[in-house]
Design an enzyme around this catalytic site. Structure first.
Site, PDB file in Angstrom:
ATOM      1  N   ASN A 177      61.481 119.703  28.962  1.00 10.73           N
ATOM      2  CA  ASN A 177      62.741 120.041  28.285  1.00 10.73           C
ATOM      3  C   ASN A 177      63.990 119.682  29.107  1.00 10.73           C
ATOM      4  O   ASN A 177      65.022 119.355  28.552  1.00 10.73           O
ATOM      5  CB  ASN A 177      62.762 121.511  27.852  1.00 10.73           C
ATOM      6  CG  ASN A 177      62.592 122.466  29.006  1.00 10.73           C
ATOM      7  OD1 ASN A 177      62.017 122.113  30.035  1.00 10.73           O
ATOM      8  ND2 ASN A 177      63.076 123.666  28.849  1.00 10.73           N
ATOM      9  N   GLU A 274      57.901 128.663  37.709  1.00  9.88           N
ATOM     10  CA  GLU A 274      59.049 128.883  36.804  1.00  9.88           C
ATOM     11  C   GLU A 274      58.520 128.781  35.386  1.00  9.88           C
ATOM     12  O   GLU A 274      58.226 127.683  34.909  1.00  9.88           O
ATOM     13  CB  GLU A 274      60.113 127.808  37.050  1.00  9.88           C
ATOM     14  CG  GLU A 274      60.850 127.944  38.359  1.00  9.88           C
ATOM     15  CD  GLU A 274      61.768 129.154  38.401  1.00  9.88           C
ATOM     16  OE1 GLU A 274      62.051 129.749  37.348  1.00  9.88           O
ATOM     17  OE2 GLU A 274      62.206 129.501  39.507  1.00  9.88           O
ATOM     18  N   CYS A 308      63.948 127.455  28.304  1.00 10.34           N
ATOM     19  CA  CYS A 308      63.138 128.597  28.743  1.00 10.34           C
ATOM     20  C   CYS A 308      63.926 129.898  28.758  1.00 10.34           C
ATOM     21  O   CYS A 308      63.401 130.961  28.477  1.00 10.34           O
ATOM     22  CB  CYS A 308      62.576 128.320  30.130  1.00 10.34           C
ATOM     23  SG  CYS A 308      63.866 127.889  31.314  1.00 10.34           S
ATOM     24  N   GLU A 487      64.321 129.234  42.190  1.00  7.76           N
ATOM     25  CA  GLU A 487      64.877 127.916  42.476  1.00  7.76           C
ATOM     26  C   GLU A 487      66.387 128.088  42.639  1.00  7.76           C
ATOM     27  O   GLU A 487      66.957 129.124  42.270  1.00  7.76           O
ATOM     28  CB  GLU A 487      64.540 126.947  41.343  1.00  7.76           C
ATOM     29  CG  GLU A 487      63.035 126.802  41.224  1.00  7.76           C
ATOM     30  CD  GLU A 487      62.557 125.601  40.455  1.00  7.76           C
ATOM     31  OE1 GLU A 487      62.901 125.490  39.278  1.00  7.76           O
ATOM     32  OE2 GLU A 487      61.814 124.785  41.035  1.00  7.76           O
TER      33      GLU A 487
HETATM   34  P1  NAD Z   1      53.169 122.979  29.985  1.00 12.38           P
HETATM   35  O1  NAD Z   1      52.738 124.176  30.726  1.00 12.38           O
HETATM   36  O2  NAD Z   1      52.370 122.564  28.797  1.00 12.38           O
HETATM   37  O3  NAD Z   1      53.208 121.713  30.949  1.00 12.38           O
HETATM   38  C1  NAD Z   1      53.991 121.679  32.103  1.00 12.38           C
HETATM   39  C2  NAD Z   1      53.427 120.677  33.086  1.00 12.38           C
HETATM   40  O4  NAD Z   1      52.162 121.128  33.545  1.00 12.38           O
HETATM   41  C3  NAD Z   1      53.198 119.288  32.518  1.00 12.38           C
HETATM   42  O5  NAD Z   1      53.586 118.353  33.491  1.00 12.38           O
HETATM   43  C4  NAD Z   1      51.697 119.248  32.283  1.00 12.38           C
HETATM   44  O6  NAD Z   1      51.152 117.951  32.347  1.00 12.38           O
HETATM   45  C5  NAD Z   1      51.196 120.089  33.451  1.00 12.38           C
HETATM   46  N1  NAD Z   1      49.900 120.736  33.282  1.00 12.38           N
HETATM   47  C6  NAD Z   1      49.315 121.150  32.130  1.00 12.38           C
HETATM   48  N2  NAD Z   1      48.131 121.751  32.403  1.00 12.38           N
HETATM   49  C7  NAD Z   1      47.965 121.723  33.743  1.00 12.38           C
HETATM   50  C8  NAD Z   1      46.955 122.199  34.640  1.00 12.38           C
HETATM   51  N3  NAD Z   1      45.871 122.856  34.192  1.00 12.38           N
HETATM   52  N4  NAD Z   1      47.106 122.004  35.960  1.00 12.38           N
HETATM   53  C9  NAD Z   1      48.208 121.378  36.423  1.00 12.38           C
HETATM   54  N5  NAD Z   1      49.193 120.895  35.649  1.00 12.38           N
HETATM   55  C10 NAD Z   1      49.087 121.072  34.308  1.00 12.38           C
HETATM   56  O7  NAD Z   1      54.686 123.237  29.598  1.00 12.38           O
HETATM   57  P2  NAD Z   1      55.663 122.306  28.756  1.00 12.38           P
HETATM   58  O8  NAD Z   1      55.240 122.359  27.333  1.00 12.38           O
HETATM   59  O9  NAD Z   1      55.808 120.984  29.415  1.00 12.38           O
HETATM   60  O10 NAD Z   1      57.060 123.058  28.950  1.00 12.38           O
HETATM   61  C11 NAD Z   1      57.470 124.093  28.134  1.00 12.38           C
HETATM   62  C12 NAD Z   1      57.315 125.416  28.864  1.00 12.38           C
HETATM   63  O11 NAD Z   1      57.978 125.368  30.123  1.00 12.38           O
HETATM   64  C13 NAD Z   1      57.957 126.560  28.118  1.00 12.38           C
HETATM   65  O12 NAD Z   1      57.097 127.671  28.136  1.00 12.38           O
HETATM   66  C14 NAD Z   1      59.223 126.857  28.930  1.00 12.38           C
HETATM   67  O13 NAD Z   1      59.666 128.177  28.816  1.00 12.38           O
HETATM   68  C15 NAD Z   1      58.780 126.520  30.304  1.00 12.38           C
HETATM   69  N6  NAD Z   1      59.926 126.207  31.167  1.00 12.38           N
HETATM   70  C16 NAD Z   1      60.304 127.108  32.125  1.00 12.38           C
HETATM   71  C17 NAD Z   1      61.416 126.851  32.922  1.00 12.38           C
HETATM   72  C18 NAD Z   1      61.865 127.815  33.987  1.00 12.38           C
HETATM   73  O14 NAD Z   1      62.654 127.430  34.834  1.00 12.38           O
HETATM   74  N7  NAD Z   1      61.419 129.057  33.995  1.00 12.38           N
HETATM   75  C19 NAD Z   1      62.128 125.666  32.729  1.00 12.38           C
HETATM   76  C20 NAD Z   1      61.714 124.763  31.754  1.00 12.38           C
HETATM   77  C21 NAD Z   1      60.610 125.047  30.973  1.00 12.38           C
END
Ligand code: NAD
Length: 517
Positions: A177, A274, A308, A487
């Site tokens: 995002n 995060e 998020c 962060e």
């Molecule tokens: P996601 O968890 O599906 O994927 C995030 C990353 O993790 C991707 O690069 C993916 O390839 C990798 N990944 C997936 N499974 C993995 C595993 N088993 N081991 C290691 N890596 C793995 O999340 P998304 O759909 O890309 O992002 C959306 C989510 O991120 C939402 O829940 C949002 O709230 C959260 N988010 C949080 C913050 C924050 O700062 N708190 C910021 C942005 C997004």
């Protein structure tokens, strides 16, 4: 997680800044991994992912799902680079980290365009995101030379040295995002502290991080200090399991965060997580209504609602709920949806077909649970060349209740749910009824009430009379299931360093165990 301009001065500065049209950002043609100072192809990929422009569904790139050998090669390169990078003074490292901030500024317009093409967000937002990335490198570059330990006087002139040391190779894993911002928030502090990093971007938005790696080389950051491996969750797992990775810094969903914590537990890697949230926005009846409406827009409809820290549980005090709702709906229905590269567009395209379908399904289910759909919540069909893009009109649901799925679960789309309340005590209790705790917002003109409410909300970030403003000077991290660690800010330094105590004896040793007879 958005970085809005924090002051009117900064906003006007942003407007006149002459963006350079010259660009060294040229990554669409691949190769897509970046190891040891060069773009490289994957050696042992487990398949490919098509990277699409969400506004048109046209393919931008085809990236490999990097395998174990790719990850190993990147980690080896970063491990080698660590030996000399960690030995530089903080000042020397800081100059190079700041230099990367300047490179980002010079390429701001090109990076913003690339982010829009890959993510679908409107160009004005992407410009602010990229500006915030530059801020992050300039901030951590600036404080690198101040990272220090302490001297502690002990008896009889002996003393202790407490040194703050880097960890080694850090594995970074990012979400889609805020692709470049997520990456920058990890790379800048990690490198400033003397670590090196192997970063895996989201497979949906892999391009701007690759451009950053190229700019890092141009900025003079030695090869191997910042490497990129592309791929899906499988590649991420390899990184989490690599024995030479000292820490994983992850941004993404709560479920993936939990999976990563389990993988990291095997060799007790440090983690920063995060994660997601389901955040409350509390609007008291003594607020400035116009600001509250602006706050609700910022809390729900930036980046197509894919934020998020969004405050999608909009608690409104009953005496103003009708007035607030009318104004909020009026402002929401005026939002311009369209070509994300058009300066007039306020709402762009949802990141993918799969994600758009998930958001629409939540809305359908939400409406089935009794609320009234006041506006939006539908796929918007656009003329060519956007006919295959996934545009969703911003949606407001009212008549909501706390048990609804759309109120409990993170939708990660443009869906605001209005929840009336009567008393301060009641709203604080209801706001905290969630396993998450990333952020919260409070609108009121009563500062005492704002402080009372803020003190009792279980969230890592609280905005009073604003929303989704994340200056790099403030820590950003989640309470409860929204994360571990923070962060930004000087606090991030704790997350990328460890303490070493050295005791220096200045006298002969007094040892009762030593028998001379
Ligand atoms: P996601 O968890 O599906 O994927 C995030 C990353 O993790 C991707 O690069 C993916 O390839 C990798 N990944 C997936 N499974 C993995 C595993 N088993 N081991 C290691 N890596 C793995 O999340 P998304 O759909 O890309 O992002 C959306 C989510 O991120 C939402 O829940 C949002 O709230 C959260 N988010 C949080 C913050 C924050 O700062 N708190 C910021 C942005 C997004």
């Amino acid at each position: 997680m958005l970085l809005l301009p924090t002051s009117p001065m900064r906003q006007s500065l942003f407007r006149w800044m002459p963006f350079s049209s010259f660009s060294t950002v040229n990554v669409k043609g691949g190769p897509y991994n970046f190891v040891d100072g060069h773009k490289t192809d994957s050696m042992d990929s487990n398949g490919f992912t098509n990277v699409l422009n969400p506004a048109t569904s046209k393919r931008l790139a085809k990236i490999a799902v990097s395998g174990v050998s790719d990850v190993d090669m990147a980690v080896k390169s970063s491990k080698k680079a660590y030996d000399s990078w960690s030995m530089l003074s903080g000042f020397e490292r800081g100059k190079l980290v700041s230099q990367l901030g300047h490179k980002i500024l010079k390429n701001l317009e090109a990076l913003a365009h690339l982010e829009v093409e890959n993510n679908g967000k409107p160009i004005w937002e992407a410009r602010l995101d990229i500006q915030s990335c530059a801020d992050c490198f300039l901030y951590f570059g600036g404080i690198a030379s101040t990272i220090s330990g302490k001297h502690i006087q002990l008896p009889n002139s002996s003393f202790g040295l407490v040194k703050r040391e880097s960890l080694g190779v850090v594995g970074g894993i990012g979400a889609w995002n805020y692709p470049l911002q997520t990456c920058s928030w990890k790379v800048a502090p990690a490198l400033a502290c003397g670590n090196t990093m192997v970063y895996k971007p989201s497979e949906l938005t892999p391009l701007t991080a690759l451009a950053l790696a190229e700019l890092a080389t141009e900025a003079g950051i030695p090869r191997g200090v910042f490497n990129i491996v592309q791929g899906s969750g499988e590649t991420g797992k390899h990184l989490c399991c690599h024995p030479d990775v000292a820490k994983i810094s992850f941004t993404g969903s709560v479920q993936t965060g939990k999976n990563i914590l389990k993988l990291a537990a095997d060799d007790l890697k440090r983690v920063t997580l995060e994660l997601g949230g389901k955040n409350p926005l509390i609007i008291y009846d003594d607020c400035d209504l116009t600001n509250a409406v602006k706050g609700a827009l910022l809390a729900n409809f930036l980046s197509q609602g894919q934020v998020c820290s969004n405050g999608s549980r909009v608690f409104v005090q009953r005496s103003i709920v009708d007035r607030f709702t009318d104004e909020f709906v009026k402002a929401t229905t005026q939002l311009a949806i369209g070509d994300p590269l058009d300066n007039k567009t306020q709402v762009g395209a949802t990141v993918s077909k799969t994600h758009a379908e998930k958001v629409l399904a939540y809305i359908k289910q939400g409406v089935g649970e009794a609320p009234v759909q006041l506006c939006g919540g539908e796929r918007v069909h656009m003329p060519k060349p956007f006919q295959n893009g996934y545009f969703i009109s911003p949606c407001i649901l009212t008549n909501c209740h706390d048990e609804m799925t759309a109120v409990r679960e993170e939708i990660f789309g443009p869906v605001a749910t209005i929840l009336p309340f009567d008393t301060e005590e009641e709203v604080i209790h209801r706001a905290n009824q969630t396993p998450y705790g990333l952020s919260a917002g409070i609108f009121t003109n009563d500062l005492r009430k704002a402080h009372r409410t803020s003190n009792r909300l279980q969230s890592g970030t609280i905005w009073v009379n604003n929303f989704n403003v994340t200056p790099v000077e403030l820590p950003f991290g989640g309470f409860k299931q929204s994360g571990i660690g923070v962060e930004c800010s000087t606090e991030a330094i704790q997350c990328y360093t460890q303490l070493k105590s050295t005791y220096i004896e200045m006298n002969d040793i007094d040892c009762p165990l030593y028998n001379t007879q």
